[in-house]
Design a protein around this motif. Structure first.
Motif, PDB file in Angstrom:
ATOM      1  N   ARG A  92      43.084  41.373  55.823  1.00 48.68           N
ATOM      2  CA  ARG A  92      42.638  40.002  56.075  1.00 48.68           C
ATOM      3  C   ARG A  92      41.834  39.472  54.896  1.00 48.68           C
ATOM      4  O   ARG A  92      41.992  38.314  54.486  1.00 48.68           O
ATOM      5  CB  ARG A  92      41.797  39.940  57.358  1.00 48.68           C
ATOM      6  CG  ARG A  92      41.347  38.541  57.720  1.00 48.68           C
ATOM      7  CD  ARG A  92      40.620  38.524  59.050  1.00 48.68           C
ATOM      8  NE  ARG A  92      41.518  38.823  60.155  1.00 48.68           N
ATOM      9  CZ  ARG A  92      41.128  38.901  61.424  1.00 48.68           C
ATOM     10  NH1 ARG A  92      39.856  38.713  61.743  1.00 48.68           N
ATOM     11  NH2 ARG A  92      41.989  39.187  62.374  1.00 48.68           N
ATOM     12  N   GLU A  93      40.988  40.301  54.330  1.00 54.78           N
ATOM     13  CA  GLU A  93      40.199  39.903  53.160  1.00 54.78           C
ATOM     14  C   GLU A  93      41.112  39.570  51.979  1.00 54.78           C
ATOM     15  O   GLU A  93      40.893  38.587  51.265  1.00 54.78           O
ATOM     16  CB  GLU A  93      39.246  41.038  52.790  1.00 54.78           C
ATOM     17  CG  GLU A  93      38.436  40.814  51.528  1.00 54.78           C
ATOM     18  CD  GLU A  93      37.636  42.053  51.165  1.00 54.78           C
ATOM     19  OE1 GLU A  93      37.641  42.409  49.972  1.00 54.78           O
ATOM     20  OE2 GLU A  93      37.031  42.657  52.064  1.00 54.78           O
ATOM     21  N   PHE A  94      42.158  40.373  51.788  1.00 55.72           N
ATOM     22  CA  PHE A  94      43.100  40.130  50.700  1.00 55.72           C
ATOM     23  C   PHE A  94      43.849  38.823  50.915  1.00 55.72           C
ATOM     24  O   PHE A  94      43.967  37.993  50.008  1.00 55.72           O
ATOM     25  CB  PHE A  94      44.080  41.292  50.606  1.00 55.72           C
ATOM     26  CG  PHE A  94      45.218  41.068  49.650  1.00 55.72           C
ATOM     27  CD1 PHE A  94      45.016  41.116  48.281  1.00 55.72           C
ATOM     28  CD2 PHE A  94      46.495  40.799  50.123  1.00 55.72           C
ATOM     29  CE1 PHE A  94      46.056  40.902  47.396  1.00 55.72           C
ATOM     30  CE2 PHE A  94      47.546  40.585  49.247  1.00 55.72           C
ATOM     31  CZ  PHE A  94      47.331  40.642  47.882  1.00 55.72           C
ATOM     32  N   LEU A  95      44.359  38.608  52.136  1.00 58.96           N
ATOM     33  CA  LEU A  95      45.146  37.410  52.412  1.00 58.96           C
ATOM     34  C   LEU A  95      44.305  36.152  52.287  1.00 58.96           C
ATOM     35  O   LEU A  95      44.793  35.096  51.853  1.00 58.96           O
ATOM     36  CB  LEU A  95      45.739  37.518  53.817  1.00 58.96           C
ATOM     37  CG  LEU A  95      46.932  36.623  54.154  1.00 58.96           C
ATOM     38  CD1 LEU A  95      48.094  36.897  53.219  1.00 58.96           C
ATOM     39  CD2 LEU A  95      47.362  36.832  55.606  1.00 58.96           C
ATOM     40  N   ASN A  96      43.023  36.260  52.613  1.00 53.88           N
ATOM     41  CA  ASN A  96      42.129  35.108  52.550  1.00 53.88           C
ATOM     42  C   ASN A  96      41.898  34.619  51.121  1.00 53.88           C
ATOM     43  O   ASN A  96      41.465  33.482  50.903  1.00 53.88           O
ATOM     44  CB  ASN A  96      40.793  35.447  53.219  1.00 53.88           C
ATOM     45  CG  ASN A  96      39.894  34.247  53.407  1.00 53.88           C
ATOM     46  OD1 ASN A  96      38.698  34.312  53.164  1.00 53.88           O
ATOM     47  ND2 ASN A  96      40.472  33.138  53.842  1.00 53.88           N
ATOM     48  N   ARG A  97      42.204  35.452  50.139  1.00 54.53           N
ATOM     49  CA  ARG A  97      42.101  35.020  48.746  1.00 54.53           C
ATOM     50  C   ARG A  97      43.183  34.007  48.396  1.00 54.53           C
ATOM     51  O   ARG A  97      43.059  33.252  47.435  1.00 54.53           O
ATOM     52  CB  ARG A  97      42.216  36.225  47.818  1.00 54.53           C
ATOM     53  CG  ARG A  97      41.013  37.145  47.861  1.00 54.53           C
ATOM     54  CD  ARG A  97      41.290  38.507  47.261  1.00 54.53           C
ATOM     55  NE  ARG A  97      41.986  38.439  45.976  1.00 54.53           N
ATOM     56  CZ  ARG A  97      42.438  39.502  45.317  1.00 54.53           C
ATOM     57  NH1 ARG A  97      42.254  40.711  45.829  1.00 54.53           N
ATOM     58  NH2 ARG A  97      43.042  39.369  44.166  1.00 54.53           N
ATOM     59  N   TYR A  98      44.258  33.980  49.188  1.00 50.52           N
ATOM     60  CA  TYR A  98      45.406  33.129  48.859  1.00 50.52           C
ATOM     61  C   TYR A  98      45.695  32.074  49.927  1.00 50.52           C
ATOM     62  O   TYR A  98      46.319  31.063  49.627  1.00 50.52           O
ATOM     63  CB  TYR A  98      46.656  33.995  48.670  1.00 50.52           C
ATOM     64  CG  TYR A  98      46.502  35.024  47.579  1.00 50.52           C
ATOM     65  CD1 TYR A  98      46.776  34.709  46.249  1.00 50.52           C
ATOM     66  CD2 TYR A  98      46.040  36.306  47.870  1.00 50.52           C
ATOM     67  CE1 TYR A  98      46.617  35.644  45.249  1.00 50.52           C
ATOM     68  CE2 TYR A  98      45.881  37.255  46.869  1.00 50.52           C
ATOM     69  CZ  TYR A  98      46.167  36.920  45.561  1.00 50.52           C
ATOM     70  OH  TYR A  98      45.999  37.855  44.567  1.00 50.52           O
ATOM     71  N   LEU A  99      45.251  32.315  51.167  1.00 50.47           N
ATOM     72  CA  LEU A  99      45.489  31.371  52.249  1.00 50.47           C
ATOM     73  C   LEU A  99      44.172  30.965  52.877  1.00 50.47           C
ATOM     74  O   LEU A  99      43.304  31.810  53.097  1.00 50.47           O
ATOM     75  CB  LEU A  99      46.392  31.997  53.325  1.00 50.47           C
ATOM     76  CG  LEU A  99      47.814  32.372  52.898  1.00 50.47           C
ATOM     77  CD1 LEU A  99      48.537  33.049  54.059  1.00 50.47           C
ATOM     78  CD2 LEU A  99      48.591  31.165  52.415  1.00 50.47           C
ATOM     79  N   PRO A 100      43.990  29.683  53.181  1.00 52.54           N
ATOM     80  CA  PRO A 100      42.724  29.241  53.779  1.00 52.54           C
ATOM     81  C   PRO A 100      42.640  29.622  55.253  1.00 52.54           C
ATOM     82  O   PRO A 100      43.648  29.773  55.943  1.00 52.54           O
ATOM     83  CB  PRO A 100      42.791  27.718  53.619  1.00 52.54           C
ATOM     84  CG  PRO A 100      44.265  27.411  53.657  1.00 52.54           C
ATOM     85  CD  PRO A 100      44.933  28.570  52.960  1.00 52.54           C
ATOM     86  N   THR A 101      41.423  29.781  55.742  1.00 57.43           N
ATOM     87  CA  THR A 101      41.225  29.975  57.181  1.00 57.43           C
ATOM     88  C   THR A 101      41.373  28.625  57.875  1.00 57.43           C
ATOM     89  O   THR A 101      41.058  27.574  57.310  1.00 57.43           O
ATOM     90  CB  THR A 101      39.836  30.554  57.475  1.00 57.43           C
ATOM     91  OG1 THR A 101      38.841  29.677  56.920  1.00 57.43           O
ATOM     92  CG2 THR A 101      39.686  31.939  56.876  1.00 57.43           C
ATOM     93  N   ARG A 102      41.856  28.665  59.103  1.00 60.16           N
ATOM     94  CA  ARG A 102      41.987  27.451  59.909  1.00 60.16           C
ATOM     95  C   ARG A 102      41.706  27.822  61.355  1.00 60.16           C
ATOM     96  O   ARG A 102      42.616  28.112  62.128  1.00 60.16           O
ATOM     97  CB  ARG A 102      43.388  26.846  59.772  1.00 60.16           C
ATOM     98  CG  ARG A 102      43.506  25.459  60.395  1.00 60.16           C
ATOM     99  CD  ARG A 102      44.941  25.002  60.417  1.00 60.16           C
ATOM    100  NE  ARG A 102      45.093  23.818  61.258  1.00 60.16           N
ATOM    101  CZ  ARG A 102      46.204  23.486  61.891  1.00 60.16           C
ATOM    102  NH1 ARG A 102      47.281  24.250  61.772  1.00 60.16           N
ATOM    103  NH2 ARG A 102      46.261  22.409  62.644  1.00 60.16           N
TER     104      ARG A 102
END
Length: 389
Positions: A207-217
């Motif tokens: 999740r930490e890795f993906l959050n570098r490229y996709l915003p939280t919503r």
């Protein structure tokens, strides 16, 4: 007369034990073996999760030990364009892609294969646990003999041209035998841990890795009957069947059953979670898949039994809807240019859009497609509003 030398084979040396033993076996068989180390990720190459430098040193040590040349090639740009960009698009759309399937099709058996041919190779080889069999009509992709390590699921998009140029030297061995061989010939990586992270990116907090490229919503987290339980951080960060990381540590009704991600409603940005491993929302009796790829170049005929190009029965059909899931008997139906459907006698657990549905006839991997839709065994107790959602 001296026997003719065998052709050149370029082996994808990753630094792991499987590709290392593959290279050694081919050299023992008389092939002209060259090692090729692929570097496909650069964003945080110096982090604890991306160990490409150590893998390169391991690959060089192996090449030196078995007496073959090795070179490194950088496919980072190709990986980012062909694999990682699609990976992010799928997650942003609420689906769960399988990067290993795409990585094999676009990098290991396309960019790597093309580069190997430019080096004068007639064949390439990798350390995958799978097998290739040549028959009168063409080439078949077979499961690896070690059922616990079989990787044909990840290779199901390979075509006839790719298979005709590919060797899987350890596909007929069990993992314990591969490690034994590595130890006997003095390879320092004989006990090296298998890589289980994202293809070429490594093992890391996802999740930490993906959050570098996709915003939280953030949005609402609800039960199938519409009760609000809390808030999720963004639908892209969850996958169907997920149990850990939901943020619901205790039971809300005292049942003690664990919570699972059961559905993602992109239109309302709602995450639905259900209690119990076998909740009806987690079970599907059929699915639809698109982006088909068939090893033989043609789709198998509809039904429950596969017939080869000569009309001979090759066995009952089964399918996997995720890598670690056991095969389940299936029927192919509604096969057209847009995709195909699969129906199962036994409901499939957490069949997930974005993952691959891979079809088999016994030990033969026929191919498959990307799951786009599933039909859930919806509970009768659901309210009409939620059933329509």
């Amino acid at each position: 007369m001296l026997p003719s030398p065998k052709p050149r084979v370029v082996v994808g040396l990753s630094g792991g034990v499987d590709s290392s033993v593959s290279a050694w076996l081919l050299k023992q068989q008389g092939y002209d073996v060259v090692g090729l180390f692929m570097k496909n990720w650069e964003d945080d190459d110096d982090s604890e999760y991306c160990a490409s430098r150590q893998d390169w040193l391991d690959a060089v040590s192996v090449a030196d030990r078995i007496g073959i040349d090795i070179e490194a090639v950088n496919f980072a740009a190709e990986y980012k364009d062909r694999v990682f960009a699609e990976f992010l698009r799928e997650y942003a759309a609420g689906r769960t892609p399988n990067p290993d399937v795409l990585c094999n099709a676009e990098i290991k058996f396309k960019a790597f294969l093309d580069h190997a041919m430019r080096l004068g190779a007639e064949k390439i080889a990798t350390g995958h646990y799978a097998r290739v069999r040549e028959t009168a009509p063409g080439f078949e992709l077979l499961r690896g003999l070690d059922a616990s390590k079989d990787q044909s699921y990840f290779l199901h998009r390979l075509n006839q041209s790719q298979l005709s140029k590919t060797l899987f030297p350890v596909g007929a061995l069990h993992k314990t035998e591969v490690r034994r061989i590595a130890a006997e010939i003095g390879l320092h990586n004989a006990r090296k841990k298998d890589s289980t992270g994202i293809c070429f990116i490594g093992e890391r907090p996802f999740r930490e890795f993906l959050n570098r490229y996709l915003p939280t919503r953030p949005g609402p987290m609800k039960t199938p009957d519409g009760r609000l339980l809390g808030e999720h951080v963004g639908l892209a960060f969850y996958t169907l069947g997920q149990r850990k990381g939901i943020g619901l540590g205790g039971s809300k009704d005292g049942s003690g059953e664990p919570w699972f991600v059961a559905r993602k409603d992109m239109a309302s940005n709602t995450l639905y979670v259900a209690q119990g491993h076998d909740h009806p929302w987690l079970l599907s009796h059929s699915l639809r898949a698109s982006d088909m790829s068939w090893v033989a170049g043609v789709a198998p005929s509809a039904g429950t039994v596969h017939e080869d190009m000569q009309g001979r029965s090759r066995g009952a059909l089964s399918a996997k809807t995720r890598y670690r899931q056991a095969d389940s008997a299936c029927r192919i139906g509604e096969l057209d240019d847009g995709g195909f459907s699969l129906a199962f006698d036994t409901p499939q657990w957490a069949a997930t859009p974005g993952q691959s549905a891979v079809v088999y006839a016994g030990e033969v991997c026929l191919g498959g497609g990307v799951i786009t839709k599933t039909d859930r065994l919806v509970a009768e107790a659901m309210t009409p509003a939620i059933a329509r959602a």
